[in-house]
Write an enzyme that holds these catalytic residues in place. Sequence first.
Site, PDB file in Angstrom:
ATOM      1  N   ASN A 299       0.858  -1.449   0.228  1.00  0.00           N
ATOM      2  CA  ASN A 299       0.129   0.018  -0.052  1.00  0.00           C
ATOM      3  C   ASN A 299       0.368   0.883   0.384  1.00  0.00           C
ATOM      4  OD1 ASN A 299       0.365  -1.120   2.947  1.00  0.00           O
ATOM      5  ND2 ASN A 299      -0.200   0.847   3.113  1.00  0.00           N
TER       6      ASN A 299
ATOM      7  N   SER B 175      18.419  -4.826   2.057  1.00  0.00           N
ATOM      8  CA  SER B 175      18.603  -3.959   1.941  1.00  0.00           C
ATOM      9  C   SER B 175      19.631  -3.345   1.760  1.00  0.00           C
ATOM     10  CB  SER B 175      17.417  -2.757   3.363  1.00  0.00           C
ATOM     11  OG  SER B 175      19.060  -1.480   3.346  1.00  0.00           O
TER      12      SER B 175
ATOM     13  N   TYR C 279      18.132  -2.205  12.089  1.00  0.00           N
ATOM     14  CA  TYR C 279      17.569  -1.762  11.223  1.00  0.00           C
ATOM     15  C   TYR C 279      17.642  -2.859  10.520  1.00  0.00           C
ATOM     16  CZ  TYR C 279      15.067  -0.133   7.224  1.00  0.00           C
ATOM     17  OH  TYR C 279      14.403  -0.885   4.940  1.00  0.00           O
TER      18      TYR C 279
END
Length: 316
Positions: A29, A156, A181
Amino acid sequence: MSSVSSTPPWDVHRPPRAEGGVFLVTGGNAGIGYFIAEQLSSTGATVVLGSRDAARAEAAMASIRSRVAGARVCAVRLDLADLRSLATVVESPAIQRLDAVVHNAGVALDIPPWRETEDGHELMFGTNHLGHFALTGRLMPLLSAAPAARIVTVGSFAAKSERLDLDDLQCRRDYRPKRTYGRSKLAQMHFGLELDRRLRALGSTVASVVVHPGGALDGLTPSRPPVHVRTAGARLGAAPAALLVQGKHAGAWPAVRAVLDPGVSGGQLWGPRLFGLRGTPRREAVWSHLTDTAVAARLWDASCHLTDIDPGNPHG
């Protein structure tokens, strides 16, 4: 006598048709996930947006339909931070069959404090890695029933400089948001590669591919109101960076290719062509620290323990 390949060169603006296919994109989304979903929708496939927020999913679907004539797009509620809720995903009428899942959704915290998932795991590790680990286990029977399904894990570039602390996977002893992260994304990438090794050992037809988007900035991303609106100031501010990085629409290209290109195989790593930061997608050498199978195996065992799910079982 020379031979000419019958396979046309990959065109990021004209991906091959995929009518009849069903693809689930977690976090479809917003951000890169939105553009993965938009680009996959242009192939004629059915694209399922996995999203926690029904209103944001509706906005994304409306945006895709406004840009892709005849788009087949729907949504399913998906909260990777609540492992127990994932059991309901496979019961959704939107996913009666599945040809690919793109593990894209994720959270990033720029500043403390520490936050936890519903299951008591550090939020980034618990959502980005453990949530997708458990979701894969839930979806494996559907994926195994497809002729040649793919699991595409979006890592990533931030993971390239990180290493896992196997004795402190959730950084409880030394929590730093940016490092945590990067390690959560590294865990995802280890998982995607280890999953493919285990599927190959079982003779499974499911392939697991790992990709990364390079450098993808909002300021270089085309507007898709109301999903994403790029202001003039953001565009001007990001312009100097365009020599090195790109927008999120381009960050989606490696994942889209990993889903659709018959030349992509399990166990591969795909990313942007130029320095791994921008450009069209290409296969790249698996980063040296991602080749450590002992680390991947220990991470796998720990993840099975934390989720009580083993995604390597094709029957769930």
